[in-house]
Design a protein around this motif. Structure first.
Motif, PDB file in Angstrom:
ATOM      1  N   LEU A   1       7.832  31.803  13.570  1.00  0.00           N
ATOM      2  CA  LEU A   1       8.481  30.891  12.617  1.00  0.00           C
ATOM      3  C   LEU A   1       8.808  29.550  13.271  1.00  0.00           C
ATOM      4  N   PHE A   2       9.274  29.578  14.517  1.00  0.00           N
ATOM      5  CA  PHE A   2       9.536  28.328  15.236  1.00  0.00           C
ATOM      6  C   PHE A   2       8.252  27.515  15.395  1.00  0.00           C
ATOM      7  N   ILE A   3       7.166  28.183  15.729  1.00  0.00           N
ATOM      8  CA  ILE A   3       5.896  27.479  15.917  1.00  0.00           C
ATOM      9  C   ILE A   3       5.404  26.887  14.603  1.00  0.00           C
ATOM     10  N   ILE A   4       5.493  27.647  13.521  1.00  0.00           N
ATOM     11  CA  ILE A   4       5.064  27.123  12.214  1.00  0.00           C
ATOM     12  C   ILE A   4       5.916  25.928  11.809  1.00  0.00           C
ATOM     13  N   TYR A   5       7.237  26.033  12.007  1.00  0.00           N
ATOM     14  CA  TYR A   5       8.114  24.922  11.663  1.00  0.00           C
ATOM     15  C   TYR A   5       7.837  23.703  12.545  1.00  0.00           C
TER      16      TYR A   5
ATOM     17  N   ALA B   1       9.168  20.203  20.459  1.00  0.00           N
ATOM     18  CA  ALA B   1      10.247  21.049  20.980  1.00  0.00           C
ATOM     19  C   ALA B   1      10.272  22.396  20.261  1.00  0.00           C
ATOM     20  N   TYR B   2      10.074  22.416  18.940  1.00  0.00           N
ATOM     21  CA  TYR B   2      10.061  23.677  18.202  1.00  0.00           C
ATOM     22  C   TYR B   2       8.863  24.540  18.592  1.00  0.00           C
ATOM     23  N   VAL B   3       7.698  23.935  18.808  1.00  0.00           N
ATOM     24  CA  VAL B   3       6.527  24.704  19.228  1.00  0.00           C
ATOM     25  C   VAL B   3       6.765  25.314  20.611  1.00  0.00           C
ATOM     26  N   VAL B   4       7.313  24.533  21.523  1.00  0.00           N
ATOM     27  CA  VAL B   4       7.607  25.047  22.865  1.00  0.00           C
ATOM     28  C   VAL B   4       8.666  26.146  22.797  1.00  0.00           C
ATOM     29  N   MET B   5       9.690  25.944  21.977  1.00  0.00           N
ATOM     30  CA  MET B   5      10.729  26.952  21.844  1.00  0.00           C
ATOM     31  C   MET B   5      10.165  28.250  21.258  1.00  0.00           C
ATOM     32  N   GLY B   6       9.260  28.128  20.291  1.00  0.00           N
ATOM     33  CA  GLY B   6       8.628  29.317  19.729  1.00  0.00           C
ATOM     34  C   GLY B   6       7.814  30.064  20.760  1.00  0.00           C
ATOM     35  N   GLY B   7       7.064  29.334  21.582  1.00  0.00           N
ATOM     36  CA  GLY B   7       6.313  29.973  22.653  1.00  0.00           C
ATOM     37  C   GLY B   7       7.217  30.650  23.664  1.00  0.00           C
ATOM     38  N   PHE B   8       8.331  30.011  23.972  1.00  0.00           N
ATOM     39  CA  PHE B   8       9.295  30.593  24.911  1.00  0.00           C
ATOM     40  C   PHE B   8       9.899  31.875  24.348  1.00  0.00           C
TER      41      PHE B   8
ATOM     42  N   MET C   1      11.217  41.406  16.316  1.00  0.00           N
ATOM     43  CA  MET C   1      11.995  40.335  15.705  1.00  0.00           C
ATOM     44  C   MET C   1      11.839  39.039  16.498  1.00  0.00           C
ATOM     45  N   ALA C   2      11.763  39.129  17.817  1.00  0.00           N
ATOM     46  CA  ALA C   2      11.560  37.942  18.648  1.00  0.00           C
ATOM     47  C   ALA C   2      10.192  37.324  18.381  1.00  0.00           C
ATOM     48  N   ASP C   3       9.174  38.163  18.192  1.00  0.00           N
ATOM     49  CA  ASP C   3       7.839  37.649  17.875  1.00  0.00           C
ATOM     50  C   ASP C   3       7.834  36.923  16.528  1.00  0.00           C
ATOM     51  N   VAL C   4       8.487  37.506  15.549  1.00  0.00           N
ATOM     52  CA  VAL C   4       8.566  36.876  14.226  1.00  0.00           C
ATOM     53  C   VAL C   4       9.315  35.550  14.317  1.00  0.00           C
ATOM     54  N   LEU C   5      10.419  35.543  15.038  1.00  0.00           N
ATOM     55  CA  LEU C   5      11.201  34.315  15.198  1.00  0.00           C
ATOM     56  C   LEU C   5      10.391  33.248  15.928  1.00  0.00           C
ATOM     57  N   GLY C   6       9.660  33.642  16.969  1.00  0.00           N
ATOM     58  CA  GLY C   6       8.821  32.699  17.699  1.00  0.00           C
ATOM     59  C   GLY C   6       7.726  32.113  16.817  1.00  0.00           C
TER      60      GLY C   6
END
Length: 74
Positions: free
Chosen positions: A52-56, A24-31, A45-50
């Motif tokens: 971080l979501f993918i790494i997490y 779910a975090y990987v998909v959310m990061g891609g979204f 900032m959205a790219d950085v947040l995405g």
């Protein structure tokens, strides 16, 4: 003294829940990266947040894999 006891099926379902949250975090990061125009933040900032979501999410997936292999050894 009271012992800390987990419910019977707890160890069996936990790795699957952890794997689901990782995915779910990987998909959310891609979204977030793909649809950064929908968010009220800058595109950088959205790219950085995405990212971080993918790494997490990958970290959570790795922890789920470790939990799954540890529970299957029992």
């Amino acid at each position: 003294m009271l012992q800390k006891r987990k419910p019977q099926g707890y160890n069996q379902i936990t790795p699957y829940i952890m794997a689901f949250t990782g995915i779910a975090y990987v998909v959310m990061g891609g979204f977030v990266i793909k649809r950064s125009s929908l968010l009220p933040i800058t595109e950088t900032m959205a790219d950085v947040l995405g990212i971080l979501f993918i790494i997490y999410g990958l970290y959570r997936g790795w922890r789920a894999y470790k939990a799954f292999t540890d529970s299957s050894q029992d």
